[in-house]
Design a protein around this motif. Structure first.
Motif, PDB file in Angstrom:
ATOM      1  N   ARG A 178       0.828  -1.199   0.000  1.00 20.43           N
ATOM      2  CA  ARG A 178       0.000   0.000   0.000  1.00 20.43           C
ATOM      3  C   ARG A 178       0.868   1.258   0.000  1.00 20.43           C
ATOM      4  O   ARG A 178       0.542   2.248  -0.656  1.00 20.43           O
ATOM      5  CB  ARG A 178      -0.927  -0.017   1.216  1.00 20.43           C
ATOM      6  N   HIS A 181       2.064   1.646  -3.487  1.00 17.06           N
ATOM      7  CA  HIS A 181       0.956   2.085  -4.335  1.00 17.06           C
ATOM      8  C   HIS A 181       0.690   3.577  -4.158  1.00 17.06           C
ATOM      9  O   HIS A 181       0.532   4.324  -5.139  1.00 17.06           O
ATOM     10  CB  HIS A 181      -0.302   1.279  -4.000  1.00 17.06           C
ATOM     11  N   ASN A 182       0.637   4.024  -2.913  1.00 15.96           N
ATOM     12  CA  ASN A 182       0.381   5.441  -2.660  1.00 15.96           C
ATOM     13  C   ASN A 182       1.532   6.315  -3.155  1.00 15.96           C
ATOM     14  O   ASN A 182       1.315   7.439  -3.631  1.00 15.96           O
ATOM     15  CB  ASN A 182       0.155   5.672  -1.165  1.00 15.96           C
ATOM     16  N   SER A 183       2.756   5.803  -3.043  1.00 17.11           N
ATOM     17  CA  SER A 183       3.911   6.567  -3.521  1.00 17.11           C
ATOM     18  C   SER A 183       3.832   6.779  -5.029  1.00 17.11           C
ATOM     19  O   SER A 183       4.055   7.886  -5.532  1.00 17.11           O
ATOM     20  CB  SER A 183       5.208   5.837  -3.159  1.00 17.11           C
ATOM     21  N   VAL A 184       3.509   5.711  -5.745  1.00 17.70           N
ATOM     22  CA  VAL A 184       3.383   5.820  -7.201  1.00 17.70           C
ATOM     23  C   VAL A 184       2.196   6.703  -7.569  1.00 17.70           C
ATOM     24  O   VAL A 184       2.269   7.530  -8.488  1.00 17.70           O
ATOM     25  CB  VAL A 184       3.230   4.418  -7.825  1.00 17.70           C
ATOM     26  N   LYS A 185       1.100   6.541  -6.845  1.00 23.56           N
ATOM     27  CA  LYS A 185      -0.107   7.315  -7.131  1.00 23.56           C
ATOM     28  C   LYS A 185       0.141   8.813  -6.995  1.00 23.56           C
ATOM     29  O   LYS A 185      -0.212   9.602  -7.881  1.00 23.56           O
ATOM     30  CB  LYS A 185      -1.224   6.875  -6.186  1.00 23.56           C
ATOM     31  N   HIS A 186       0.749   9.214  -5.888  1.00 28.59           N
ATOM     32  CA  HIS A 186       0.978  10.641  -5.668  1.00 28.59           C
ATOM     33  C   HIS A 186       2.185  11.148  -6.462  1.00 28.59           C
ATOM     34  O   HIS A 186       2.212  12.313  -6.869  1.00 28.59           O
ATOM     35  CB  HIS A 186       1.175  10.906  -4.176  1.00 28.59           C
ATOM     36  N   ASN A 188       2.949  10.191  -9.404  1.00 29.99           N
ATOM     37  CA  ASN A 188       2.501  10.344 -10.788  1.00 29.99           C
ATOM     38  C   ASN A 188       1.981  11.753 -11.061  1.00 29.99           C
ATOM     39  O   ASN A 188       2.055  12.248 -12.190  1.00 29.99           O
ATOM     40  CB  ASN A 188       1.415   9.308 -11.084  1.00 29.99           C
ATOM     41  N   GLU A 189       1.471  12.399 -10.020  1.00 28.44           N
ATOM     42  CA  GLU A 189       0.926  13.749 -10.194  1.00 28.44           C
ATOM     43  C   GLU A 189       2.020  14.783 -10.477  1.00 28.44           C
ATOM     44  O   GLU A 189       1.729  15.872 -10.975  1.00 28.44           O
ATOM     45  CB  GLU A 189       0.148  14.146  -8.938  1.00 28.44           C
ATOM     46  N   ASP A 194       2.445  12.419 -19.208  1.00 32.26           N
ATOM     47  CA  ASP A 194       1.307  11.583 -18.832  1.00 32.26           C
ATOM     48  C   ASP A 194       1.707  10.117 -18.954  1.00 32.26           C
ATOM     49  O   ASP A 194       1.802   9.575 -20.056  1.00 32.26           O
ATOM     50  CB  ASP A 194       0.113  11.894 -19.737  1.00 32.26           C
ATOM     51  N   GLU A 196       0.083   7.452 -18.097  1.00 34.00           N
ATOM     52  CA  GLU A 196      -0.999   6.594 -18.580  1.00 34.00           C
ATOM     53  C   GLU A 196      -1.078   6.624 -20.104  1.00 34.00           C
ATOM     54  O   GLU A 196      -1.247   5.581 -20.749  1.00 34.00           O
ATOM     55  CB  GLU A 196      -2.331   7.035 -17.978  1.00 34.00           C
TER      56      GLU A 196
END
Length: 231
Positions: A178, A181-186, A188-189, A194, A196
């Motif tokens: 987790r 996951h959160n590290s990659v999620k934030h 990415n911003e 882009d 994705e």
């Protein structure tokens, strides 16, 4: 009951005065065929072919003659009629332990438990019961790790907070998956491109060309061979 006992060969629907209409027979036949298809993991296309063969093999049967159960109808029966009555959502919680032994650090699944309610109190009670049922001393529990949700590791009323009341000084373990996951999620911003869109373009490049796909496969085979040589 007396009439049924007097004539054992008498059909149960007649013995108990159950009205069996042609529509009921038809629904039962279609439901049974769809259940058979789902149970044996057959496709809906295979199911439709089976229905067509049965209709040709038994042309004298009024029930068989009226069956209209193609792949679309079969899917609707399976998903909306059979599935709700045959399946139920079950929350399973694995209890995993990690401990020191003479051979070093070991870990493994202690038990899978069915968790009906995912409240902090219920999870705490079940985990505590599993540990005690396996004769593990709670006062030797050093750390408690779980998914990073409020129910599990919240500051006020969580599974960890309840265990911490019993065991002051208990170390809070976090879920590294987790955290990643959160590290990659934030993270990415804050990227300058882009990610994705880049991934979609890469996928599009390979999925639309058999030549490109084969080149990618050959590359992966080469990398796997190279890693095996290094090992």
């Amino acid at each position: 009951m007396k009439s049924a006992e007097a004539n054992p060969s008498k059909r149960i629907d007649v013995a108990y005065n159950v009205t069996t209409t042609e529509l009921n027979k038809l629904c039962a036949a279609e439901g049974a065929m769809v259940f058979f298809t789902a149970k044996h993991s057959h496709s809906y296309i295979s199911h439709a072919c089976t229905i067509n063969i049965i209709k040709k093999c038994f042309p004298d049967s009024s029930t068989t003659k009226n069956i209209t159960c193609d792949k679309t109808k079969a899917r609707e029966i399976a998903c909306n009629v059979l599935a709700p009555s045959l399946t139920r959502n079950v929350q399973m919680v694995p209890i995993v332990v990690q401990f020191f032994s003479k051979a070093g650090v070991k870990h493994g699944i202690l038990e899978f438990i069915e968790q009906m309610h995912e409240s902090a109190d219920d999870l705490f009670a079940n985990i505590k019961y599993v540990l005690e049922a396996n004769e593990l001393k709670l006062n030797q529990l050093v750390s408690l790790g779980s998914d990073n949700t409020n129910v599990n590791v919240g500051n006020h009323h969580s599974v960890f907070a309840l265990f911490e009341k019993l065991l002051p000084g208990l170390i809070k373990g976090t879920c590294y998956c987790r955290v990643l996951h959160n590290s990659v999620k934030h993270g990415n911003e804050h990227l300058l491109f882009d990610i994705e869109a880049a991934l979609l373009k890469i996928y599009s490049h390979f999925c639309r060309s058999s030549v490109h796909s084969q080149e990618l496969t050959n590359y992966f085979d080469f990398i796997e061979l190279f890693l095996n040589i290094l090992d």
